[in-house]
Structure formats: structure tokens, C-alpha cells
Design an enzyme around this catalytic site. Structure first.
Site, PDB file in Angstrom:
ATOM      1  N   HIS A   1      58.202  18.145  -0.404  1.00  0.00           N
ATOM      2  CA  HIS A   1      58.190  16.895   0.371  1.00  0.00           C
ATOM      3  C   HIS A   1      57.184  15.909  -0.233  1.00  0.00           C
ATOM      4  O   HIS A   1      57.454  14.714  -0.348  1.00  0.00           O
ATOM      5  CB  HIS A   1      57.754  17.160   1.820  1.00  0.00           C
ATOM      6  CG  HIS A   1      58.686  18.021   2.629  1.00  0.00           C
ATOM      7  ND1 HIS A   1      58.266  19.112   3.332  1.00  0.00           N
ATOM      8  CD2 HIS A   1      60.027  17.922   2.854  1.00  0.00           C
ATOM      9  CE1 HIS A   1      59.296  19.655   3.966  1.00  0.00           C
ATOM     10  NE2 HIS A   1      60.375  18.966   3.694  1.00  0.00           N
TER      11      HIS A   1
ATOM     12  N   LYS B   1      64.888  22.944  16.433  1.00  0.00           N
ATOM     13  CA  LYS B   1      64.447  23.858  15.361  1.00  0.00           C
ATOM     14  C   LYS B   1      63.268  24.722  15.803  1.00  0.00           C
ATOM     15  O   LYS B   1      62.813  25.550  15.019  1.00  0.00           O
ATOM     16  CB  LYS B   1      64.042  23.044  14.130  1.00  0.00           C
ATOM     17  CG  LYS B   1      65.181  22.851  13.138  1.00  0.00           C
ATOM     18  CD  LYS B   1      64.649  22.347  11.807  1.00  0.00           C
ATOM     19  CE  LYS B   1      65.628  22.588  10.690  1.00  0.00           C
ATOM     20  NZ  LYS B   1      65.145  22.052   9.412  1.00  0.00           N
TER      21      LYS B   1
ATOM     22  N   ARG C   1      67.952  18.466  -3.169  1.00  0.00           N
ATOM     23  CA  ARG C   1      67.426  19.532  -4.031  1.00  0.00           C
ATOM     24  C   ARG C   1      68.500  20.165  -4.882  1.00  0.00           C
ATOM     25  O   ARG C   1      68.297  20.456  -6.049  1.00  0.00           O
ATOM     26  CB  ARG C   1      66.742  20.597  -3.163  1.00  0.00           C
ATOM     27  CG  ARG C   1      65.506  20.094  -2.442  1.00  0.00           C
ATOM     28  CD  ARG C   1      65.173  20.960  -1.276  1.00  0.00           C
ATOM     29  NE  ARG C   1      66.281  20.994  -0.322  1.00  0.00           N
ATOM     30  CZ  ARG C   1      66.390  21.824   0.689  1.00  0.00           C
ATOM     31  NH1 ARG C   1      65.484  22.741   0.880  1.00  0.00           N
ATOM     32  NH2 ARG C   1      67.421  21.758   1.512  1.00  0.00           N
TER      33      ARG C   1
ATOM     34  N   SER D   1      60.803  24.391   4.223  1.00  0.00           N
ATOM     35  CA  SER D   1      59.694  24.738   5.123  1.00  0.00           C
ATOM     36  C   SER D   1      59.851  26.155   5.667  1.00  0.00           C
ATOM     37  O   SER D   1      58.879  26.899   5.784  1.00  0.00           O
ATOM     38  CB  SER D   1      59.623  23.732   6.270  1.00  0.00           C
ATOM     39  OG  SER D   1      59.300  22.469   5.772  1.00  0.00           O
TER      40      SER D   1
HETATM   41  N1  COA Z   1      61.128  19.797  -0.635  1.00  0.00           N
HETATM   42  C1  COA Z   1      61.024  20.885   0.123  1.00  0.00           C
HETATM   43  N2  COA Z   1      61.823  21.142   1.170  1.00  0.00           N
HETATM   44  C2  COA Z   1      62.753  20.231   1.452  1.00  0.00           C
HETATM   45  C3  COA Z   1      62.940  19.071   0.706  1.00  0.00           C
HETATM   46  C4  COA Z   1      62.069  18.866  -0.389  1.00  0.00           C
HETATM   47  N3  COA Z   1      62.149  17.802  -1.173  1.00  0.00           N
HETATM   48  N4  COA Z   1      63.956  18.381   1.222  1.00  0.00           N
HETATM   49  C5  COA Z   1      64.405  19.088   2.265  1.00  0.00           C
HETATM   50  N5  COA Z   1      63.679  20.195   2.395  1.00  0.00           N
HETATM   51  C6  COA Z   1      63.845  21.270   3.374  1.00  0.00           C
HETATM   52  C7  COA Z   1      63.273  20.934   4.712  1.00  0.00           C
HETATM   53  O1  COA Z   1      61.926  21.359   4.814  1.00  0.00           O
HETATM   54  C8  COA Z   1      64.163  21.726   5.632  1.00  0.00           C
HETATM   55  O2  COA Z   1      63.691  23.043   5.670  1.00  0.00           O
HETATM   56  P1  COA Z   1      63.859  23.932   6.965  1.00  0.00           P
HETATM   57  O3  COA Z   1      65.312  23.901   7.338  1.00  0.00           O
HETATM   58  O4  COA Z   1      63.396  25.231   6.507  1.00  0.00           O
HETATM   59  O5  COA Z   1      62.994  23.292   8.015  1.00  0.00           O
HETATM   60  C9  COA Z   1      65.505  21.759   4.927  1.00  0.00           C
HETATM   61  O6  COA Z   1      65.224  21.477   3.579  1.00  0.00           O
HETATM   62  C10 COA Z   1      66.488  20.762   5.442  1.00  0.00           C
HETATM   63  O7  COA Z   1      65.911  19.481   5.304  1.00  0.00           O
HETATM   64  P2  COA Z   1      66.403  18.274   6.184  1.00  0.00           P
HETATM   65  O8  COA Z   1      67.872  18.161   6.109  1.00  0.00           O
HETATM   66  O9  COA Z   1      65.575  17.094   5.821  1.00  0.00           O
HETATM   67  O10 COA Z   1      66.127  18.751   7.639  1.00  0.00           O
HETATM   68  P3  COA Z   1      64.865  18.540   8.452  1.00  0.00           P
HETATM   69  O11 COA Z   1      64.934  19.500   9.584  1.00  0.00           O
HETATM   70  O12 COA Z   1      63.632  18.565   7.631  1.00  0.00           O
HETATM   71  O13 COA Z   1      64.995  17.038   9.022  1.00  0.00           O
HETATM   72  C11 COA Z   1      65.991  15.274  10.340  1.00  0.00           C
HETATM   73  C12 COA Z   1      66.130  16.664   9.742  1.00  0.00           C
HETATM   74  C13 COA Z   1      64.809  15.167  11.318  1.00  0.00           C
HETATM   75  C14 COA Z   1      65.806  14.238   9.268  1.00  0.00           C
HETATM   76  C15 COA Z   1      67.339  15.056  10.995  1.00  0.00           C
HETATM   77  O14 COA Z   1      67.626  16.161  11.827  1.00  0.00           O
HETATM   78  C16 COA Z   1      67.389  13.819  11.818  1.00  0.00           C
HETATM   79  O15 COA Z   1      67.483  12.749  11.292  1.00  0.00           O
HETATM   80  N6  COA Z   1      67.333  14.027  13.121  1.00  0.00           N
HETATM   81  C17 COA Z   1      67.423  12.945  14.040  1.00  0.00           C
HETATM   82  C18 COA Z   1      68.734  13.020  14.799  1.00  0.00           C
HETATM   83  C19 COA Z   1      69.779  12.189  14.136  1.00  0.00           C
HETATM   84  O16 COA Z   1      69.628  11.009  13.902  1.00  0.00           O
HETATM   85  N7  COA Z   1      70.905  12.836  13.851  1.00  0.00           N
HETATM   86  C20 COA Z   1      72.047  12.188  13.260  1.00  0.00           C
HETATM   87  C21 COA Z   1      71.945  12.211  11.761  1.00  0.00           C
HETATM   88  S1  COA Z   1      73.458  11.555  11.081  1.00  0.00           S
END
Ligand code: COA
Length: 167
Positions: free
Chosen positions: A22, A46, A95, A133
């Protein structure tokens, strides 16, 4: 690269906790956009190990050296956060090939909901391509070294949360 003055970018995620992957995306986006908000989703579904306030605080520590970066928590839709904060670019890290379809779907959905919001997808450095994460939490819980996975400021809180003594 010159920065378009009216762009406000947001990098959204749960960041439970923020990882070096991140952090890599945050630094890349901070170089690219005049203003970047790290938008930390409460994401109760989550069941995060760190509270929203703790996740925000850790990212503030990690980004203290970046003058154009702010960190804010949000709950609800990311498009509502974007509207409220005048965000017009959403930054997402891609990724692997597997991330692309999902991210494209989210990008199109978010733009349908808020037409001025476009998504920019950035590739992290290859060493972080398989980091997440939950993987970090699992490795840390099982006793693996975390120095190459999370920023320095996250190490002690992460080990403490998992009941491991700090080095
Ligand atoms: N480096 C390391 N890990 C990364 C990464 C990077 N560059 N990019 C993504 N990841 C990891 C994240 O840590 C996450 O890990 P986890 O599942 O073990 O927690 C996983 O990859 C998925 O990442 P992401 O898709 O960004 O999910 P997230 O849970 O971190 O974030 C939100 C999701 C909050 C952005 C998303 O749920 C959201 O926008 N929610 C609001 C509701 C909404 O608007 N929904 C409609 C969307 S169309």
C-alpha cells in the site's frame, strides 16, 4: 511530470493494516497528483483487526513525510466519500491479472454512480505483487518476520495485536 491542479485523488482500501505494498502505491500516487487522500473504509463486513481510528492513525504516521497526503476514514459508498471530498480520481493498486477484472468492474460501477470519478490503476513494485493485509496478519501470527511486509511504524502495533512480543 506536471500535476493538473484541479485533481483530487483518493486511494481507497481497508488497510488492516497498511502494508509496504500500500505504501508503495501511496508514494507513487503522491508523486503523480497534487493532492491525495488515503480513504480508509470502515468495512465492518471484513471484521478488521484494527479499529478505523487505529488504521487511520498508522497511515498518518507512515505518510507523515508526504506534504500532499491526507488520511480520512469513511463508511458507506466510496462515491459518497468522493462527492463529499471533491475527489475526481480514484487510485487503486492492481497486483496481478486476477485483480484487473474486479477493478474494472468497480471502476465502471463507481463511474456510473458518479460520472466525474475516474479510476487510475497503478501496479505496485513486483516484490509486493502478492502481498495483502490478511496474508500479513497470517504470517505475523505464525511467527514470520514482518520487517519486509509492513512499514516500521506498523511492526510493534501489529505484533502487539497478535500477542507476539516485539523484538
Ligand atoms: N499492496 C498490498 N496489498 C494490497 C494492495 C497493495 N498494493 N492492493 C490491494 N491489496 C490487498 C488489500 O490489503 C486487501 O487485502 P485483504 O483482503 O487481505 O484485506 C486485498 O488486497 C483487496 O484489496 P481491496 O480490493 O482494495 O479491498 P480492501 O478491503 O482493501 O478495500 C474498499 C475495499 C474499502 C476500497 C471497498 O470495499 C470500497 O470501496 N468499499 C466501499 C463500498 C463501496 O463503495 N462499494 C461499491 C464499490 S463499486
Amino acid at each position: 511530470m506536471s500535476k493538473a491542479p484541479n485533481i483530487v485523488a483518493a486511494y481507497s482500501g481497508t488497510f488492516d493494516p497498511v502494508t509496504l505494498g500500500h505504501n508503495d502505491i501511496i508514494h507513487r500516487a503522491a508523486r503523480m497528483f497534487p493532492r491525495l487522500i488515503v480513504a480508509v473504509g470502515s468495512n465492518v463486513a471484513k471484521n478488521p483487526r484494527f479499529s478505523l481510528e487505529e488504521r487511520v492513525d498508522l497511515i498518518r504516521q507512515v505518510t507523515a513525510d508526504l506534504g500532499n497526503v491526507e488520511v480520512k476514514g469513511f463508511s458507506g459508498l466510496v462515491v459518497d466519500f468522493a462527492r463529499e471530498n471533491r475527489v475526481n480520481v480514484l487510485v487503486r493498486g492492481v497486483r496481478t491479472v486476477g485483480d484487473v477484472d474486479y477493478e474494472k468492474q468497480m471502476a465502471v460501477m463507481n463511474r456510473d454512480l458518479y460520472p466525474i470519478l475516474d479510476t487510475v490503476m497503478l501496479a505496485p513494485s513486483p516484490e509486493y505483487a502478492h502481498l495483502s493485509s490478511s496474508l500479513v496478519r497470517e504470517l505475523a501470527a505464525l511467527g514470520a518476520p514482518v520487517e519486509k511486509l509492513v512499514p516500521q511504524a506498523v511492526i510493534a502495533p501489529l505484533l502487539a495485536r497478535l500477542g507476539r512480543p516485539s523484538a
